[in-house]
Structure formats: C-alpha cells, structure tokens
Scaffold this active site. Sequence first.
Site, PDB file in Angstrom:
ATOM      1  N   ILE A  93     -63.391  50.812 110.674  1.00 23.10           N
ATOM      2  CA  ILE A  93     -64.789  50.559 111.012  1.00 23.10           C
ATOM      3  C   ILE A  93     -65.477  51.909 110.900  1.00 23.10           C
ATOM      4  O   ILE A  93     -64.971  52.923 111.387  1.00 23.10           O
ATOM      5  CB  ILE A  93     -64.933  49.950 112.428  1.00 23.10           C
ATOM      6  CG1 ILE A  93     -66.407  49.699 112.767  1.00 23.10           C
ATOM      7  CG2 ILE A  93     -64.288  50.806 113.485  1.00 23.10           C
ATOM      8  CD1 ILE A  93     -66.607  48.965 114.087  1.00 23.10           C
ATOM      9  N   SER A  94     -66.609  51.957 110.220  1.00 21.73           N
ATOM     10  CA  SER A  94     -67.244  53.231 109.895  1.00 21.73           C
ATOM     11  C   SER A  94     -67.781  53.960 111.135  1.00 21.73           C
ATOM     12  O   SER A  94     -68.058  53.350 112.172  1.00 21.73           O
ATOM     13  CB  SER A  94     -68.399  53.010 108.913  1.00 21.73           C
ATOM     14  OG  SER A  94     -67.929  52.548 107.678  1.00 21.73           O
ATOM     15  N   GLN A  95     -67.939  55.257 110.985  1.00 25.26           N
ATOM     16  CA  GLN A  95     -68.558  56.084 112.009  1.00 25.26           C
ATOM     17  C   GLN A  95     -69.969  55.561 112.299  1.00 25.26           C
ATOM     18  O   GLN A  95     -70.745  55.295 111.380  1.00 25.26           O
ATOM     19  CB  GLN A  95     -68.633  57.528 111.510  1.00 25.26           C
ATOM     20  CG  GLN A  95     -69.290  58.499 112.470  1.00 25.26           C
ATOM     21  CD  GLN A  95     -69.483  59.873 111.840  1.00 25.26           C
ATOM     22  OE1 GLN A  95     -69.293  60.035 110.637  1.00 25.26           O
ATOM     23  NE2 GLN A  95     -69.859  60.845 112.647  1.00 25.26           N
TER      24      GLN A  95
END
Length: 245
Positions: free
Chosen positions: A94-96
């Site tokens: 899951i992206s920053q």
Amino acid sequence: MATPTVRVVAAALLLAMTEAQVVAAEDFASGHRRMMEEITALVRETRTEIGKPALDERVMAVMRKVPRHEFVPASQLANAYQNRPLPIGHGQTISQPYIVALMTDLARVEPGHKVLEVGTGSGYQAAVMAHLARAVYTIEIVEPLGLQARQRLQKLGYDNVQVRLSDGYHGWEEHAPYDAILVTAAASHIPPPLIRQLKAGGRMVIPVGAAFMVQQLMLVEKNRDGTVSTRQILPVAFVPLTGQR
C-alpha cells in the site's frame, strides 16, 4: 442459566473488549492526525519539485476522511498511519500516504470525472479517488488482492468503484476515455494503451523506471489536439508493473 460468576466474567470480558476498541480508535485517530501533519510537512519540503506549497484542500480533506487502517493487513494495523509503504502480501504494498495524496492532487479530478486506476492493491488509492470522482475503474492483476479489495470496497460503501481482475497494462477499453489515469506500479515506459484511453485534456500520473532503480513520478497530459506532454515530478520507489509489456 448462567451463574452469577459466569455473568460477571462475561461482563468483564465485554467491558475489556469495549475498552480495547476505544483505545484502538483513539490510537488510530492520533496516528491519522500525525500522518496528515507529516504529509503537510513533506509537501512543503518538496514544493519546488511539485510546483506548489500545499495540496488541494479537497484532497487533504479526503485523506483525513479515509481510514487507512481498513486497507492494511491485521499484522500491519499498528503501522497503519505511518507515512510509509506497507506490505499487503503477494509482494505488493500500500503506497506511502504522501504519495497517494500527491498523485491524487496531480490528477486534478472533478466530481463529474471518470478515473482509471492500474494497480488496485488493497483499494486505498481507489477509495481516496472515489470521494472526488463520479466513477473509479480499478484493475488488479493479482487475483487474491483484487478479490479482497473488491469485497473491502463494497463493505465500506464505495459503490462508485468497480474492480477488474486483469492486466492493467492494456487499461479498460470498455469505459474509456478517462479524465484521469493513475498507475500505482512502476512501468519501464508509459503504456500506449493508457495514452489512447486518456481523454483529450486528461492527466495520467505514473511512476516510470526499472525495479530497484531510481524511478520518476511522471505527469502525462494529453492536449486537446491529441499530442502528449510529460513532466518529471520527483524520484519515487514503486513495485514493478507486472503483466504484458
């Protein structure tokens, strides 16, 4: 019939569970506030690269609203609001949050817009975009992740998001053209099918570069005459885009 002792024990367990839920909710709320503060600080630090000192307040409002802890595995709940990527299984992340906010801002989505996302992952970016767009079409090539994301988004009430299990390199022709396209995995080049499916006047945000090498977050704009212009925004690190090239 339960004895008084059993009833007391059951009541104590219920109270403990309720108190634990309250503590968890408070921890999430506190972590969410810190995450937003860190996003704001990072935007200021990168204002030269991104060309603005602050993100659209509509984007920030959505980032404050979407519960990131609903989109991470149970093993990562304690880290849900840390401003960094988190593993979600199958070699994906899951992206920053800062990058999610930035990509959303760069897309400049309006309420009537139709958006394509390549790389559903856990569904977090799609959920953020769903608050801003009329419809979000998101594609995930890893079947277990796509099925989980579909169920999660439905459970959370994101009725304007459709999830497809497919190779996102080719986009989703059926619903094209799109006002905006977000690609949440690094490609070696900008996929021609996605350029074709981008509406004139639309924007694509995509990380470009090899895995484990320096990648660049790119803003791709399709001009009214059909020509395309690109701009590098800043260095990033994404998992590679899989599927047919």
